[in-house]
Enzyme design. Structure first.
Site, mmCIF file in Angstrom:
data_model
loop_
_atom_site.group_PDB
_atom_site.id
_atom_site.type_symbol
_atom_site.label_atom_id
_atom_site.label_comp_id
_atom_site.label_asym_id
_atom_site.label_seq_id
_atom_site.Cartn_x
_atom_site.Cartn_y
_atom_site.Cartn_z
ATOM 1 N N HIS A 73 12.529 -28.296 -63.174
ATOM 2 C CA HIS A 73 12.849 -28.224 -62.040
ATOM 3 C C HIS A 73 14.109 -29.319 -62.328
ATOM 4 O O HIS A 73 15.486 -29.277 -61.527
ATOM 5 C CB HIS A 73 12.085 -28.427 -61.114
ATOM 6 C CG HIS A 73 11.064 -29.952 -60.711
ATOM 7 N ND1 HIS A 73 10.498 -29.562 -62.008
ATOM 8 C CD2 HIS A 73 11.383 -30.999 -60.087
ATOM 9 C CE1 HIS A 73 9.260 -31.020 -61.727
ATOM 10 N NE2 HIS A 73 10.448 -31.359 -61.183
ATOM 11 N N ASN A 125 13.318 -12.670 -38.150
ATOM 12 C CA ASN A 125 13.095 -12.041 -37.215
ATOM 13 C C ASN A 125 14.302 -13.281 -35.649
ATOM 14 O O ASN A 125 14.672 -14.757 -35.238
ATOM 15 C CB ASN A 125 11.902 -11.946 -36.183
ATOM 16 C CG ASN A 125 11.545 -11.638 -34.437
ATOM 17 O OD1 ASN A 125 12.114 -12.723 -34.011
ATOM 18 N ND2 ASN A 125 11.852 -10.374 -34.265
ATOM 19 N N CYS A 158 11.988 -5.387 -37.722
ATOM 20 C CA CYS A 158 11.081 -5.011 -37.322
ATOM 21 C C CYS A 158 11.377 -4.399 -36.321
ATOM 22 O O CYS A 158 10.374 -4.137 -35.336
ATOM 23 C CB CYS A 158 10.603 -6.451 -36.605
ATOM 24 S SG CYS A 158 11.781 -7.424 -35.748
#
Length: 185
Positions: A73, A125, A158
């Site tokens: 990393h 969403n 959704c």
């Protein structure tokens, strides 16, 4: 001229499938793209798909070191010319804003030099995007130097209609190229 190195972080959104085309487009444009994935994002798109398109290993686990002589990393962060997180879920945005580094995407993001440009493309969403906590976290990330590639208004997976769809790949690539060209000046 040295090839520009992009870290593409992918979090667990249904729009993760769009990362395949994004990886392919960035690679075709001559960028070295190292893909970083959260564990849950691998349930939406496989690392093998992204490895094939990037022609580079995909990184999904902080605890897996590919070479014994370096810390993966940290090595990835040191090579980076730009970090792009697309899609960025409310969860990954919250972790980054809070300094939580518990997966490959957040750990590499925390290891970046402050001067490395960071782009974040939310996808979630509408109500999650509009949530005051998400908006506060985005403000915090902007204070930390992140630039948001704003989500589109669209019919979401959704079934809701509103702002939250991942920006188009064309918009994301333009933001990447504009950011890298500004950095070259």
């Amino acid at each position: 001229m040295r090839q520009k190195h992009i870290l593409l972080g992918i979090s667990a959104s249904i729009s993760a499938y769009k990362a395949a085309d994004l990886t392919n487009e960035l690679t075709k444009r001559g960028y070295a793209v190292d893909v970083l994935m959260t564990q849950n994002s691998t349930k939406f798109i496989t690392p093998l798909t992204l490895q094939t398109l990037s022609k580079r290993p995909v990184h999904t686990d902080v605890m897996v070191e590919q070479r014994a002589d370096l810390v993966n990393h940290i090595a990835l962060a040191k090579r980076a010319d730009l970090l792009l997180i697309a899609p960025a879920t409310a969860n990954i945005i919250g972790k980054l804003a809070s300094g939580i580094a518990d997966d490959m995407v957040t750990t590499v993001a925390m290891a970046l030099e402050v001067k490395v440009p960071k782009l974040i493309a939310p996808a979630m969403n509408t109500y999650m995007y509009q949530n005051p906590v998400t908006q506060k976290n985005l403000v915090t990330l902007k204070e930390f130097g992140y630039k948001e590639i704003e989500p589109r208004e669209a019919l979401l997976a959704c079934g809701d209609f509103g702002r939250g769809a991942l920006a188009t790949n064309e918009t994301i690539v333009k933001a990447v190229e504009a950011t890298l060209s500004q950095r070259s000046l």
